[in-house]
Design a protein around this motif. Structure first.
Motif, short mmCIF file in Angstrom:
data_model
loop_
_atom_site.label_atom_id
_atom_site.label_comp_id
_atom_site.label_asym_id
_atom_site.label_seq_id
_atom_site.Cartn_x
_atom_site.Cartn_y
_atom_site.Cartn_z
N GLU A 108 0.84 -1.19 0.00
CA GLU A 108 0.00 0.00 0.00
C GLU A 108 0.87 1.24 0.00
O GLU A 108 1.99 1.23 0.55
CB GLU A 108 -0.96 0.02 1.19
CG GLU A 108 -0.28 0.03 2.55
CD GLU A 108 -1.27 -0.05 3.70
OE1 GLU A 108 -2.39 -0.57 3.50
OE2 GLU A 108 -0.92 0.39 4.81
N VAL A 133 -0.08 7.61 2.39
CA VAL A 133 -0.06 8.98 1.87
C VAL A 133 0.45 9.93 2.96
O VAL A 133 -0.30 10.71 3.56
CB VAL A 133 -1.45 9.39 1.33
CG1 VAL A 133 -1.34 10.70 0.55
CG2 VAL A 133 -2.00 8.29 0.42
N ARG A 182 -0.32 13.66 4.03
CA ARG A 182 -1.62 14.01 4.61
C ARG A 182 -1.76 13.60 6.08
O ARG A 182 -2.84 13.75 6.66
CB ARG A 182 -2.74 13.33 3.81
CG ARG A 182 -2.83 13.75 2.35
CD ARG A 182 -4.04 13.14 1.67
NE ARG A 182 -5.28 13.59 2.29
CZ ARG A 182 -6.49 13.12 1.95
NH1 ARG A 182 -6.61 12.18 1.02
NH2 ARG A 182 -7.57 13.57 2.56
N LEU A 218 -5.75 6.99 5.12
CA LEU A 218 -4.76 7.61 4.25
C LEU A 218 -3.73 6.61 3.71
O LEU A 218 -2.52 6.82 3.80
CB LEU A 218 -4.08 8.76 4.98
CG LEU A 218 -5.04 9.86 5.46
CD1 LEU A 218 -4.29 10.96 6.20
CD2 LEU A 218 -5.83 10.45 4.29
N ALA A 259 -3.38 3.82 0.20
CA ALA A 259 -3.99 3.32 -1.03
C ALA A 259 -3.43 1.93 -1.35
O ALA A 259 -2.21 1.75 -1.39
CB ALA A 259 -3.69 4.27 -2.19
N CYS A 287 6.96 14.41 -1.72
CA CYS A 287 6.40 13.50 -2.72
C CYS A 287 6.53 14.10 -4.12
O CYS A 287 6.63 13.38 -5.10
CB CYS A 287 4.94 13.16 -2.41
SG CYS A 287 3.80 14.53 -2.52
N ASN A 322 -3.80 16.73 -2.77
CA ASN A 322 -3.83 15.73 -1.69
C ASN A 322 -4.79 14.58 -1.95
O ASN A 322 -4.59 13.48 -1.40
CB ASN A 322 -4.21 16.40 -0.37
CG ASN A 322 -3.00 16.94 0.38
OD1 ASN A 322 -1.91 16.96 -0.16
ND2 ASN A 322 -3.21 17.38 1.59
N THR A 323 -5.83 14.80 -2.74
CA THR A 323 -6.83 13.74 -2.93
C THR A 323 -6.78 13.09 -4.31
O THR A 323 -7.41 12.06 -4.52
CB THR A 323 -8.24 14.29 -2.70
OG1 THR A 323 -8.51 15.36 -3.63
CG2 THR A 323 -8.39 14.82 -1.28
N GLN A 324 -6.03 13.69 -5.25
CA GLN A 324 -5.99 13.14 -6.61
C GLN A 324 -4.56 12.96 -7.13
O GLN A 324 -4.14 11.84 -7.44
CB GLN A 324 -6.76 14.05 -7.56
CG GLN A 324 -8.24 14.19 -7.24
CD GLN A 324 -8.95 15.16 -8.17
OE1 GLN A 324 -8.68 15.22 -9.36
NE2 GLN A 324 -9.85 15.95 -7.60
N TYR A 376 -2.00 10.28 -5.62
CA TYR A 376 -2.45 8.90 -5.45
C TYR A 376 -1.98 8.01 -6.61
O TYR A 376 -1.67 8.51 -7.69
CB TYR A 376 -3.97 8.85 -5.29
CG TYR A 376 -4.40 9.07 -3.86
CD1 TYR A 376 -4.85 8.01 -3.08
CD2 TYR A 376 -4.29 10.32 -3.26
CE1 TYR A 376 -5.21 8.19 -1.75
CE2 TYR A 376 -4.64 10.52 -1.93
CZ TYR A 376 -5.10 9.45 -1.19
OH TYR A 376 -5.44 9.64 0.13
#
Length: 401
Positions: free
Chosen positions: A43, A46, A49, A58, A60, A308, A375-377, A380
């Motif tokens: 995984e 993230v 965050r 948090l 993926a 990142c 942070n959300t797209q 990832y």
């Protein structure tokens, strides 16, 4: 027998290294190369965050993504690297010692909060460096409402006024008021050795940090450091005492200790010096990427940071180039001249800057909208679709346009 590329780590640098290596192997139509990722979990955690609430969400999953692109995942924790024998020793999921023989190695084992010698930090302070630590902090914050009202209960001290400290501190007033009540008497205090708020971030961005701190009620104690931490608060270097049930440590990170097992020059944060192709200088078969690589981003004297933003591009280049060396094709020199900053400032919004001199381009809600998108797209993993995932690993794709 297949040639073996081993990637240690499944963070931003490791994940993108594996995908990029798989992309080049696929483009070359080769079936004699196996790419493996060794990490404790399949995984992507993230980490940028972890200052936010709901830290348990948090991460993926990567199992399906690795499967569709043909990357083999090994669940385990790397412990030793034998450069001469080209082996990595690790503990597998059952805790049994195993050995992996590689032809090419990509070290992407990341970084961690630098160990502090300050008395009481290990016993009494919290941090947001690992997902487990962020979850522990969240549970602690929620438990505060069950304690009798006191100034110490309602006070949080954040040690360190750098990027992580600022994002953590400016998020806390909102988090604490959700726990206590909207009108609760909350105190968030940042302790920083600098003589000016956000001094390390630059003059322009500092103005936004000051404005946000004043609006949110975040206090700063400047020109001092934490001398000691105990169960009831902190003592500062100037003798001040702050009563606080919560102390969050954010001062400095250091590259994974695995770098110390690879002969080579390291910077003051433990990162291995690499060449333009991200090969460790002095090593023929080892590449370093992400937070363990000290890599020049351009010809102007700028070097990749432990972010990142840089790890994604470093990963794409390291994976491509380790495969290129094995396959006998031309590598792609690492270059990442554009640098941006998007600093979350809680309910105030965010500030977005461009360039190493951090010229402010967006503030407040405009900045927040971009930060939310990042942070959300943007950071990832790609969808578990072979064609699109391999295409996304092209080292020539800019992380920020």
């Amino acid at each position: 027998m297949k040639q073996q590329i081993l990637v240690i780590g499944a963070g931003f640098g490791g994940m993108w290294s594996a995908l990029s290596a798989a992309r080049l192997v696929d483009l070359q139509g080769r079936a004699d190369v196996e790419i493996s990722v060794l990490a404790p979990q399949a995984e992507l955690r993230v980490r940028p965050r972890f200052y936010e609430p709901n830290a348990h969400q948090l991460a993926a999953p990567l199992h399906e993504l690795f499967e569709v692109v043909g990357v083999h995942f090994i669940k385990g924790a790397a412990e030793t690297i034998d450069v001469a024998a080209k082996t990595v020793g690790y503990s597998d999921a059952a805790g049994i010692h195993q050995v992996f023989h590689y032809d090419k190695l990509v070290l992407a084992s990341g970084s961690g909060l630098a160990q502090s010698g300050t008395p009481g930090v290990a016993q009494h302070a919290f941090d947001v460096d690992r997902i487990e630590a962020a979850i522990r902090l969240e549970a602690h914050l929620k438990s505060l409402k069950d304690l009798p009202h006191s100034q110490a209960r309602n006070t949080v001290v954040v040690a360190g006024g750098g990027f992580t400290g600022i994002e953590t501190a400016t998020e806390l007033p909102g988090r604490l008021r959700e726990i206590f009540a909207e009108g609760a008497d909350i105190k968030v205090i940042v302790i920083d050795r600098g003589l000016k708020i956000g001094a390390s971030m630059g003059e322009e961005i500092s103005k936004s940090i000051v404005e946000a701190s004043e609006e949110l009620g975040v206090e700063w104690r400047l020109g001092v450091s934490v001398q000691s931490v105990d169960a009831g608060g902190v003592t500062l270097s100037d003798g001040q005492r702050i009563e606080a049930n919560t102390v969050i440590w954010t001062t400095g990170v250091r590259a994974s200790s695995l770098t110390e097992q690879i002969p080579g020059e390291r910077d003051k944060q433990g990162r291995l010096h690499v060449d333009a192709h991200l090969k460790v200088i002095g090593q023929d078969d080892i590449f370093a990427t992400g937070d363990v690589a000290y890599a020049a981003t351009d010809s102007l004297g700028n070097y990749a940071l432990m972010t990142c933003q840089h790890a994604i591009s470093l990963g794409r280049h390291a994976g491509n180039n380790v495969a290129a060396q094995l396959l006998g094709v031309d590598p792609t020199p690492y270059s990442q001249p554009k640098y941006v900053t998007c600093l979350d400032l809680g309910a105030w919004g965010a500030v977005y800057t461009e360039g190493w001199d951090r010229q402010v381009k967006l503030v407040r809600q405009e900045g927040k909208t971009l930060k939310t998108q990042i942070n959300t797209q943007w950071i990832y993993p790609p969808a578990a679709d072979r064609e699109s995932a391999l295409a996304a690993a092209d080292p020539m794709i800019p992380v920020v346009a």
